[in-house]
Design an enzyme around this catalytic site. Structure first.
Site, PDB file in Angstrom:
ATOM      1  N   HIS A   1      44.885 -34.368 -10.129  1.00 29.78           N
ATOM      2  CA  HIS A   1      44.828 -34.852 -11.504  1.00 29.78           C
ATOM      3  C   HIS A   1      44.915 -33.717 -12.519  1.00 29.78           C
ATOM      4  CE1 HIS A   1      44.067 -37.337 -14.908  1.00 29.78           C
ATOM      5  NE2 HIS A   1      42.857 -36.871 -15.131  1.00 29.78           N
TER       6      HIS A   1
ATOM      7  N   ASP B   1      47.708 -38.042  -7.575  1.00 30.28           N
ATOM      8  CA  ASP B   1      46.816 -38.212  -8.722  1.00 30.28           C
ATOM      9  C   ASP B   1      46.441 -39.691  -8.830  1.00 30.28           C
ATOM     10  OD1 ASP B   1      45.428 -38.250 -11.080  1.00 30.28           O
ATOM     11  OD2 ASP B   1      47.054 -37.441 -12.328  1.00 30.28           O
TER      12      ASP B   1
ATOM     13  N   SER C   1      45.058 -36.755 -19.209  1.00 30.89           N
ATOM     14  CA  SER C   1      44.005 -37.659 -18.771  1.00 30.89           C
ATOM     15  C   SER C   1      43.678 -38.662 -19.878  1.00 30.89           C
ATOM     16  CB  SER C   1      42.776 -36.840 -18.351  1.00 30.89           C
ATOM     17  OG  SER C   1      41.831 -37.627 -17.692  1.00 30.89           O
TER      18      SER C   1
END
Length: 378
Positions: free
Chosen positions: A347, A256, A190
């Site tokens: 994600h 995602d 991330s």
């Protein structure tokens, strides 16, 4: 003005349908290592390499240091460790050695909450200079082998790296002197993936270090088209030769939204090196992971990068389509980058569900052992 609909049924098959087992095993292992970084800010990581999550799966990794910036670990944090290699994984027919070569590992933790994830994707660009001047704490650089022309980056990502570099660089220099043959492997999930990208560029371009590798999971777009070209150039991500040997692996996942943000309408572009997990649910196998070509391979995450204009056009003209039900469903599906609820699922679903520092990782994965290569590849 009428916008043309994207043609359906014309996608070419991926150049490489599956990845080598050795690469799959390496990515899965690194996903578990970056998952450990989420213990920072909660129960912590302690020497030699102990935490309540997956640390015991890495008996040959020793912790060098951790860092954190911002209030209550709210900005940037991670750990630096020495991976001595040759993890022993017990099988019925004896131990299996994986990742025999040692490495210095720098793991950048992702954002800790869904709120932070959205805030981190604000879209304020800033001019990018890949090598810091001495006035800003950088060493006197020689003329760089790569130059970034007309480059801008997300200011939040750049500030996050700047806040961490004073903790990361001195430790890395000391470890590099102690282990000169070890490559430096930066990993991040991330926001941590974006910071790992900027850190790696400074190591490669400003300091001129060799042996720098990067693996990111769910990395957002860091900068504009000029910056994306710069990353491709520095890490040799252009072309079709030896895709599996690229030293920058940008792992993405079906549905995602983060790798497609900030949006292209604001000038942000993805760089190359993508490895795409096409299976929506856990757990993927080698056949679910493919190497991608360029920075917008239509077989990979770019296939879901529909513009706002095209999305509205599809919604407003749905009566006029003569496509089959399957084509209609595909045309009317919600683009991945608008599926913000997937910040809880897709994600985080990179080989494992990342981000929960509890014994054994995410409870839905309890009982699933780490990946082990097939016998024919031992």
């Amino acid at each position: 003005m009428t916008l043309p609909l994207e043609p359906l049924g014309t996608k070419e098959p991926a150049a490489v349908s599956t990845i080598p087992v050795s690469l799959f095993a390496s990515l899965e292992r690194l996903a578990r290592l970056v998952d450990v970084s989420y213990c920072l800010g909660t129960t912590g990581i302690h020497k030699p390499f102990q935490c309540i999550s997956r640390c015991d799966e890495f008996p040959n990794v020793t912790l060098a240091s951790t860092w954190s910036t911002g209030f209550l670990f709210g900005d940037n944090c991670g750990f630096i460790a020495v991976d001595h290699g040759a993890d022993q994984q017990r099988r019925n027919d004896g131990p299996v050695e994986d990742d025999k070569q040692g490495a210095i590992v720098v793991a950048f933790r992702g954002t800790y909450s869904i709120t932070n994830t959205i805030v981190d994707l604000s879209t304020v660009p800033q001019k990018y200079v890949p090598y810091p001047s001495p006035d800003h704490g950088g060493e006197e650089p020689e003329k760089p082998s790569h130059e970034c022309t007309n480059c801008t980056v997300h200011s939040g990502f750049l500030e996050s790296w700047k806040s961490a570099r004073d903790s990361v660089l001195p430790e890395l220099k000391a470890l590099r002197a102690k282990y000169p043959s070890h490559p430096i492997h930066l990993i991040g999930h991330s926001l941590g993936g974006a910071v790992a990208c900027l850190a790696a560029l400074e190591l490669k371009v400003s300091l001129g270090w060799d042996g720098v590798m990067v693996t990111t999971f769910g990395e957002p777009r860091v900068g504009n088209a000029g910056f994306a070209r710069f990353v491709d150039d520095v890490f040799d991500l252009d072309g079709l030769i030896d895709l599996e040997k690229r030293v920058y692996r940008r792992v993405t996942h079906a549905d995602d939204p983060v790798p497609l943000l900030p949006p292209g309408e604001f000038g942000y572009k993805s760089h190359g090196g993508e490895i795409f997990i096409s299976k929506s649910a856990l757990s993927p196998s080698e056949t679910d992971v493919q190497l991608c070509i360029g920075n917008a391979d239509p077989n990979c995450s770019a296939k879901d990068d529909s513009s706002v204009e095209n999305l509205l056009h599809r919604l407003l003209h749905f009566r006029w389509t003569t496509a089959s039900l399957e084509e209609y469903t595909e045309r009317m599906s919600f683009p991945a980058r608008f599926k913000l609820w997937q910040l809880f699922f897709a994600h985080r679903d990179y080989f494992w569900r990342l981000g929960l520092c509890v014994p054994g990782g995410d409870p839905t994965n309890w009982g699933r052992p780490p990946y082990q290569p097939h016998d024919e590849y031992l």
